[in-house]
Design a protein around this motif. Structure first.
Motif, mmCIF file in Angstrom:
data_model
loop_
_atom_site.group_PDB
_atom_site.id
_atom_site.type_symbol
_atom_site.label_atom_id
_atom_site.label_comp_id
_atom_site.label_asym_id
_atom_site.label_seq_id
_atom_site.Cartn_x
_atom_site.Cartn_y
_atom_site.Cartn_z
ATOM 1 N N GLY A 285 0.813 -1.214 0.000
ATOM 2 C CA GLY A 285 0.000 0.000 0.000
ATOM 3 C C GLY A 285 0.847 1.266 0.000
ATOM 4 N N LEU A 286 2.002 1.223 0.674
ATOM 5 C CA LEU A 286 2.877 2.389 0.693
ATOM 6 C C LEU A 286 3.668 2.543 -0.601
ATOM 7 C CD1 LEU A 286 4.272 2.080 4.344
ATOM 8 C CD2 LEU A 286 2.485 3.615 3.509
ATOM 9 N N TRP A 287 4.113 1.431 -1.180
ATOM 10 C CA TRP A 287 4.934 1.501 -2.383
ATOM 11 C C TRP A 287 4.094 1.599 -3.664
ATOM 12 C CZ3 TRP A 287 9.935 2.447 -2.440
ATOM 13 C CH2 TRP A 287 10.686 2.195 -1.283
ATOM 14 N N ARG A 288 2.792 1.373 -3.554
ATOM 15 C CA ARG A 288 1.967 1.387 -4.755
ATOM 16 C C ARG A 288 1.878 2.790 -5.367
ATOM 17 N NH1 ARG A 288 -1.631 -1.880 -3.046
ATOM 18 N NH2 ARG A 288 -0.953 -3.718 -4.241
ATOM 19 N N LEU A 289 2.009 3.834 -4.533
ATOM 20 C CA LEU A 289 1.970 5.198 -5.077
ATOM 21 C C LEU A 289 3.131 5.437 -6.032
ATOM 22 C CD1 LEU A 289 0.997 7.177 -1.839
ATOM 23 C CD2 LEU A 289 -0.478 6.522 -3.758
ATOM 24 N N GLU A 290 4.328 5.045 -5.611
ATOM 25 C CA GLU A 290 5.485 5.205 -6.498
ATOM 26 C C GLU A 290 5.368 4.299 -7.713
ATOM 27 O OE1 GLU A 290 10.326 4.459 -6.407
ATOM 28 O OE2 GLU A 290 9.253 4.874 -4.531
ATOM 29 N N ALA A 291 4.841 3.094 -7.521
ATOM 30 C CA ALA A 291 4.704 2.176 -8.651
ATOM 31 C C ALA A 291 3.701 2.704 -9.664
ATOM 32 C CB ALA A 291 4.273 0.802 -8.154
ATOM 33 N N ASP A 292 2.604 3.316 -9.191
ATOM 34 C CA ASP A 292 1.583 3.829 -10.114
ATOM 35 C C ASP A 292 2.120 4.953 -10.992
ATOM 36 O OD1 ASP A 292 -0.179 1.999 -9.115
ATOM 37 O OD2 ASP A 292 -1.182 3.409 -7.745
ATOM 38 N N GLU A 293 3.072 5.721 -10.469
ATOM 39 C CA GLU A 293 3.635 6.813 -11.284
ATOM 40 C C GLU A 293 4.345 6.293 -12.517
ATOM 41 O OE1 GLU A 293 6.170 9.067 -8.774
ATOM 42 O OE2 GLU A 293 4.544 9.867 -7.523
ATOM 43 N N ARG A 294 4.853 5.068 -12.439
ATOM 44 C CA ARG A 294 5.566 4.480 -13.585
ATOM 45 C C ARG A 294 4.796 3.315 -14.185
ATOM 46 N NH1 ARG A 294 10.412 2.488 -10.955
ATOM 47 N NH2 ARG A 294 10.848 1.663 -13.046
ATOM 48 N N ASP A 295 3.540 3.158 -13.802
ATOM 49 C CA ASP A 295 2.679 2.106 -14.328
ATOM 50 C C ASP A 295 3.255 0.709 -14.059
ATOM 51 O OD1 ASP A 295 0.380 1.193 -15.533
ATOM 52 O OD2 ASP A 295 1.248 1.164 -17.550
ATOM 53 N N VAL A 296 3.900 0.551 -12.890
ATOM 54 C CA VAL A 296 4.424 -0.745 -12.465
ATOM 55 C C VAL A 296 3.383 -1.413 -11.571
ATOM 56 C CG1 VAL A 296 6.215 -1.960 -11.164
ATOM 57 C CG2 VAL A 296 6.817 -0.006 -12.604
ATOM 58 N N ALA A 297 3.082 -2.665 -11.862
ATOM 59 C CA ALA A 297 2.041 -3.380 -11.131
ATOM 60 C C ALA A 297 2.663 -4.397 -10.174
ATOM 61 C CB ALA A 297 1.105 -4.091 -12.112
ATOM 62 N N PHE A 298 1.979 -4.608 -9.062
ATOM 63 C CA PHE A 298 2.355 -5.655 -8.106
ATOM 64 C C PHE A 298 1.395 -6.829 -8.276
ATOM 65 C CE2 PHE A 298 3.935 -1.918 -5.626
ATOM 66 C CZ PHE A 298 5.272 -2.257 -5.701
ATOM 67 N N ARG A 299 1.955 -8.035 -8.294
ATOM 68 C CA ARG A 299 1.122 -9.233 -8.448
ATOM 69 C C ARG A 299 1.480 -10.230 -7.359
ATOM 70 N NH1 ARG A 299 1.100 -14.321 -11.110
ATOM 71 N NH2 ARG A 299 3.310 -14.062 -11.673
ATOM 72 N N LEU A 300 0.436 -10.764 -6.693
ATOM 73 C CA LEU A 300 0.633 -11.773 -5.651
ATOM 74 C C LEU A 300 0.366 -13.147 -6.237
ATOM 75 C CD1 LEU A 300 -1.103 -10.129 -2.547
ATOM 76 C CD2 LEU A 300 1.307 -10.081 -3.187
ATOM 77 N N ALA A 301 1.286 -14.085 -6.005
ATOM 78 C CA ALA A 301 1.142 -15.457 -6.491
ATOM 79 C C ALA A 301 1.514 -16.409 -5.369
ATOM 80 C CB ALA A 301 2.035 -15.690 -7.714
ATOM 81 N N GLY A 302 1.052 -17.650 -5.494
ATOM 82 C CA GLY A 302 1.423 -18.648 -4.494
ATOM 83 C C GLY A 302 0.346 -18.842 -3.452
ATOM 84 N N ALA A 303 0.750 -19.290 -2.274
ATOM 85 C CA ALA A 303 -0.177 -19.734 -1.228
ATOM 86 C C ALA A 303 -0.434 -18.638 -0.203
ATOM 87 C CB ALA A 303 0.376 -20.987 -0.544
ATOM 88 N N TRP A 304 -0.871 -17.470 -0.674
ATOM 89 C CA TRP A 304 -1.174 -16.390 0.284
ATOM 90 C C TRP A 304 -2.425 -16.709 1.101
ATOM 91 C CZ3 TRP A 304 2.371 -12.948 1.327
ATOM 92 C CH2 TRP A 304 3.358 -12.672 0.377
ATOM 93 N N ASP A 305 -3.318 -17.534 0.552
ATOM 94 C CA ASP A 305 -4.525 -17.877 1.300
ATOM 95 C C ASP A 305 -4.216 -18.790 2.490
ATOM 96 O OD1 ASP A 305 -3.729 -19.940 -0.299
ATOM 97 O OD2 ASP A 305 -5.739 -20.495 -0.974
ATOM 98 N N ALA A 306 -2.984 -19.331 2.549
ATOM 99 C CA ALA A 306 -2.604 -20.183 3.682
ATOM 100 C C ALA A 306 -2.193 -19.373 4.904
ATOM 101 C CB ALA A 306 -1.448 -21.103 3.276
ATOM 102 N N GLU A 307 -2.225 -18.034 4.783
ATOM 103 C CA GLU A 307 -1.851 -17.136 5.870
ATOM 104 C C GLU A 307 -0.497 -17.525 6.478
ATOM 105 O OE1 GLU A 307 -4.877 -16.847 8.763
ATOM 106 O OE2 GLU A 307 -6.390 -16.052 7.404
#
Length: 427
Positions: A285-307
């Motif tokens: 959430g903090l780094w997404r502002l800088e990423a949006d300025e350059r149209d860089v996307a964050f993608r989550l993959a893997g077993a995040w639902d396993a907490e």
């Protein structure tokens, strides 16, 4: 080393036993053979005297002696009423000893004694001596193990201390024990470790103090340069001021990195369960502002639902994520994707951060964790050279490790191995 010393000690004693016992044990058969022959001849002569007496009482005594001899020994007795063989004889065959003693006037007494009984006696002697030798070797091995343990324990303590020092535990010390040579070595090693700990502690204090003291003047200088830039109309002067301002900003980042690294090195390894998913969402959430300025996307993959829940110290995961995400954004081209992939294992949690930047060569990966090392700047951006050094220090402090690898998209993969904690442990 302990096994080799004990084995050498036992082999030495075994050689000594063979050297002393073998010359004594080999003639045992000959001695028993001579003793047996002499005993049989003595018994045969006694019976021959009874036979030579000739009266009724002697005959009765001879019969009783013959019966008793056959009952108490494996030998057999033959009373010969006529004998013309001359003097007494003793003949050995493979199966028996035959002793014949003449009795006046013409009789003789012959005793046949089986050699199997003699072989059994020889075997009993050898077995007894073999058991004694085995017992001596067993006692020797036990005493040797105790003696070797007393000698090698101080060396083992020194090895343990050296291993702890190599792992970064500068507080490791060893007991002063053992022979004088080992005690001297232990004293020298303890003294060297103490001096090393003092020097490293002084260095950390200096870096932390210097970094802390430099933050304020650099901030003031940064503000002053910005004010100058705002009040100058000359384009060339404004460009010089802005260039100086960028260098001051870079120096401020370097100072902050040194301060973080000094604090990370000084931190004790106290860990607690940390929910990785919550912290990743927070930092993104903090780094997404800088990423949006350059149209860089964050993608989550893997077993995040396993907490996934990992073991880390306070603030360690946040600082690791900030440094890794900052590096990924700095090398990613506009419009790229930064992927965060997680895998949950039995004992650990693996977090991979993959970018689509230029990647690193093998030589660059080998140096990437060195302090102040910066890549060739293929994207036109540069940092302080402390980001990955801070990441490795923080992760190692939490009991994990960091590995750099090639990403499937051609960029770089930062693979962080965290120790796993039970999800029910809280955090």
């Amino acid at each position: 080393m302990t096994r080799r010393l004990v084995l050498s000690y036992v082999i030495l004693i075994a050689i000594a036993l063979l050297a002393f016992k073998l010359p004594v044990s080999v003639p045992v058969g000959n001695h028993l053979r001579d003793d047996t022959e002499a005993a049989v001849q003595r018994d045969a002569m006694t019976m021959a005297l009874l036979l030579a007496d000739g009266d009724g009482d002697a005959r009765d005594a001879l019969a009783e002696a013959t019966t008793a001899y056959e009952r108490e020994t494996p030998g057999g007795v033959d009373v010969l009423e006529s004998w013309d063989g001359g003097a007494a004889t003793a003949e050995w065959t493979d199966d028996e000893l035959v002793v014949t003693v003449p009795a006046a006037p013409n009789g003789a007494v012959r005793i046949s004694y089986p050699t199997s009984a003699l072989r059994e006696r020889v075997l009993d002697v050898w077995q007894l001596r073999a058991l004694l030798a085995v017992g001596i070797l067993a006692v020797t091995a036990l005493l040797g193990a105790l003696a070797v343990r007393l000698l090698t324990k101080p060396l083992g303590d020194l090895q343990t201390m050296a291993g702890r020092l190599s792992d970064g535990d500068l507080a490791a010390r060893t007991a002063i024990a053992g022979p004088p040579e080992t005690q001297t070595l232990a004293l020298a090693l303890n003294s060297a470790a103490e001096r090393l700990e003092t020097l490293v502690a002084a260095q950390r204090v200096f870096v932390a103090d210097a970094s802390h003291q430099l933050r304020t003047p650099l901030t003031v200088l940064q503000l002053s340069l910005e004010n100058i830039a705002d009040g100058v109309d000359d384009t060339s002067v404004r460009e010089d001021v802005e260039r100086a301002s960028r260098e001051v900003a870079r120096m401020s980042g370097l100072v902050n990195g040194l301060l973080v690294l000094a604090r990370a090195e000084a931190r004790t390894a106290v860990t607690q369960p940390v929910h990785l998913t919550e912290l990743v969402e927070q930092r993104l959430g903090l780094w997404r502002l800088e990423a949006d300025e350059r149209d860089v996307a964050f993608r989550l993959a893997g077993a995040w639902d396993a907490e996934p829940v990992v073991l880390a110290g306070p603030g360690q995961v946040e600082q690791v994520l900030d440094n890794v995400l900052s590096n990924a954004l700095s090398v990613s081209p506009d419009g790229a994707t930064v992927t965060l992939d997680v895998r949950v294992g039995t004992d650990g949690v693996v977090l991979e951060v993959r970018d689509e930047g230029p990647g690193m060569t093998s030589a660059e990966k080998a140096r990437a964790f060195d302090r102040f090392w910066r890549g060739p700047g293929r994207t036109g951006r540069s940092g302080s050279g402390l980001g990955l050094a801070i990441v490795r220090q923080l992760v190692a402090d939490a009991g994990g490790d960091v590995v750099l690898d090639d990403a499937p998209t051609g960029g770089l993969t930062v693979r962080i191995n965290w120790r796993r904690a039970a999800a029910t442990s809280g955090g």
